[in-house]
Design an enzyme around this catalytic site. Structure first.
Site, PDB file in Angstrom:
ATOM      1  N   SER A   1     -10.800   6.005   0.855  1.00 25.82           N
ATOM      2  CA  SER A   1      -9.965   6.312   2.673  1.00 25.82           C
ATOM      3  C   SER A   1     -10.335   7.387   2.862  1.00 25.82           C
ATOM      4  O   SER A   1     -10.796   8.804   1.997  1.00 25.82           O
ATOM      5  CB  SER A   1      -8.376   6.145   1.845  1.00 25.82           C
ATOM      6  OG  SER A   1      -8.011   6.789   2.913  1.00 25.82           O
ATOM      7  N   ASN A   2     -10.909   7.579   3.987  1.00 23.46           N
ATOM      8  CA  ASN A   2     -10.974   9.182   5.139  1.00 23.46           C
ATOM      9  C   ASN A   2     -11.961   9.542   4.481  1.00 23.46           C
ATOM     10  O   ASN A   2     -12.834  10.458   4.444  1.00 23.46           O
ATOM     11  CB  ASN A   2      -9.397  10.129   4.949  1.00 23.46           C
ATOM     12  CG  ASN A   2      -8.188   9.542   5.367  1.00 23.46           C
ATOM     13  OD1 ASN A   2      -8.449   8.761   6.791  1.00 23.46           O
ATOM     14  ND2 ASN A   2      -7.530   9.169   5.319  1.00 23.46           N
TER      15      ASN A   2
ATOM     16  N   ASP B   1       1.378  -1.272   0.156  1.00 19.33           N
ATOM     17  CA  ASP B   1       0.076  -0.067   0.238  1.00 19.33           C
ATOM     18  C   ASP B   1       1.012   0.822   0.008  1.00 19.33           C
ATOM     19  O   ASP B   1       1.948   1.515   0.624  1.00 19.33           O
ATOM     20  CB  ASP B   1      -0.990   0.100   0.605  1.00 19.33           C
ATOM     21  CG  ASP B   1      -2.072   1.327   1.179  1.00 19.33           C
ATOM     22  OD1 ASP B   1      -2.954   0.775   0.836  1.00 19.33           O
ATOM     23  OD2 ASP B   1      -1.656   1.917   2.434  1.00 19.33           O
TER      24      ASP B   1
ATOM     25  N   TYR C   1       2.970  10.407  -0.617  1.00 17.34           N
ATOM     26  CA  TYR C   1       3.927   9.459   0.324  1.00 17.34           C
ATOM     27  C   TYR C   1       5.110   9.867  -0.524  1.00 17.34           C
ATOM     28  O   TYR C   1       5.483   9.694  -1.321  1.00 17.34           O
ATOM     29  CB  TYR C   1       3.849   8.154   0.252  1.00 17.34           C
ATOM     30  CG  TYR C   1       2.487   7.879   1.292  1.00 17.34           C
ATOM     31  CD1 TYR C   1       1.589   7.988   2.155  1.00 17.34           C
ATOM     32  CD2 TYR C   1       2.216   6.340   0.934  1.00 17.34           C
ATOM     33  CE1 TYR C   1       0.627   8.514   2.480  1.00 17.34           C
ATOM     34  CE2 TYR C   1       0.917   5.775   1.541  1.00 17.34           C
ATOM     35  CZ  TYR C   1       0.184   6.887   2.487  1.00 17.34           C
ATOM     36  OH  TYR C   1      -0.510   6.107   3.405  1.00 17.34           O
TER      37      TYR C   1
ATOM     38  N   HIS D   1      -8.362   9.226  -1.691  1.00 20.26           N
ATOM     39  CA  HIS D   1      -7.108   9.759  -0.622  1.00 20.26           C
ATOM     40  C   HIS D   1      -7.797  10.258   0.411  1.00 20.26           C
ATOM     41  O   HIS D   1      -8.231  10.018   1.730  1.00 20.26           O
ATOM     42  CB  HIS D   1      -5.834   9.677  -0.949  1.00 20.26           C
ATOM     43  CG  HIS D   1      -5.396   9.321   0.692  1.00 20.26           C
ATOM     44  ND1 HIS D   1      -3.985  10.316  -0.185  1.00 20.26           N
ATOM     45  CD2 HIS D   1      -4.885   9.207   1.522  1.00 20.26           C
ATOM     46  CE1 HIS D   1      -3.166   9.858   1.305  1.00 20.26           C
ATOM     47  NE2 HIS D   1      -3.765   9.357   2.024  1.00 20.26           N
TER      48      HIS D   1
END
Length: 313
Positions: free
Chosen positions: A155-156, A39, A44, A125
């Site tokens: 995500s989130n 992942d 990042y 994301h």
């Protein structure tokens, strides 16, 4: 025989806090021990890189895959879009978001960095309510239709937004979200107390009710609480400073002693082996952490042990 649990390798620190040589060693070790899912995200890790922009983790994974013939067929890739700064250190005021144009650009760049033609799981994301949800749904569904993405996740995001997106996708004959990624671990923060990571969205009882009813695949991040279970130099955040934490840690220690396992391994087994299985992401920086995490794959809690862990708090 019980199916082995899924332990996801979190590659957030690769290329920043963990240099390329060590990152490659960790990727090799994870796959040699039978790990399957990696992942990452396109942002990042902008906050750890001098450029103030992300992409370092994806680039290292891509170079690793390029030097390992046949490895792409063995591993599954998960990456995310929506939270990459558009200017150095620009998060959260200046991020790419979830417009069709931003998503197309983000996926193209991620595929180039990862040196692959397809990612197995692609995540929105963070939320972007400045963009019509229909636009995001159509862009993401198009990625599955053209075979550049295997499945989609949010995500989130709150459950109601995920469900609304799924309905919009179904109305258009498109693939919708089939996975959610949220913060979750055995220790629980006090309701209403802010987490130190402002962008983290915590799972809840409603989350589990929703994923259980719809068959979503739930992934959990920050499962080891940044080392808080085992490292005295990594104290738990203030949100966990309540009496339930001490009771849960006592139950965790009792079960760990019974199994001859570590606290972290019991947490992973509890997460992944429950009535609604969770795929825990483990962010690693050392070989010992990989060995410990993958050692939890075969760990099974008895019904009494799970009941003991569940009841504490």
């Amino acid at each position: 025989m019980a199916t082995e649990i899924t332990i996801v390798l979190g590659a957030l620190a690769f290329g920043t806090r963990v240099d390329e040589a060590q990152s490659v060693d960790l990727l090799d070790q994870y796959t040699e021990l039978g790990g399957e899912w990696i992942d990452t995200a396109n942002n990042y890790s902008w906050w750890m890189h001098p450029s103030g922009l992300g992409g370092q983790s994806e680039a290292i994974i891509g170079r690793w895959l390029g030097k390992r013939p046949g490895m792409r067929e063995r591993v599954k890739l998960s990456t995310k879009a929506g939270a990459e700064p558009t200017v150095p250190n620009g998060y959260p005021e200046h991020v790419e978001g979830l417009s069709a144009a931003a998503l197309r650009a983000a996926l193209g760049k991620s595929l180039d960095l990862l040196q692959t033609e397809r990612v197995d799981l692609y995540w929105a994301h963070i939320e972007d309510r400045s963009v019509p949800l229909e636009e995001t749904v159509e862009a993401l569904g198009g990625f599955v239709a053209d075979n550049r993405v295997g499945r989609l996740g949010a995500s989130n995001h709150p459950a109601w937004r995920v469900e609304r997106a799924r309905m919009l996708a179904a109305e258009r004959g498109l693939t919708g979200y089939t996975a959610m990624q949220l913060r979750w671990s055995y220790l629980q923060p006090m309701p209403g107390v802010a987490l130190p990571q402002s962008g983290h969205v915590h799972a809840s009882a409603e989350t589990f009710d929703y994923v259980g009813a719809t068959g979503q695949w739930l992934w959990a991040y920050n499962t080891m609480l940044d080392g808080g279970y085992t490292r005295p130099d990594r104290p738990l955040p203030e949100a966990y400073a309540h009496p339930g934490t001490a009771r849960r840690l006592a139950a965790l220690d009792e079960v760990a002693a019974e199994l001859g396992a570590t606290r972290n391994q019991v947490v992973l087994a509890w997460l992944a082996g429950g009535p609604i299985p969770v795929a825990p992401i483990v962010g690693v920086t050392t070989a010992a952490q990989v060995s410990e995490a993958l050692g939890a794959k075969a760990l099974r809690l008895t019904p009494d042990q799970r009941a003991k862990l569940d009841a504490a708090g």
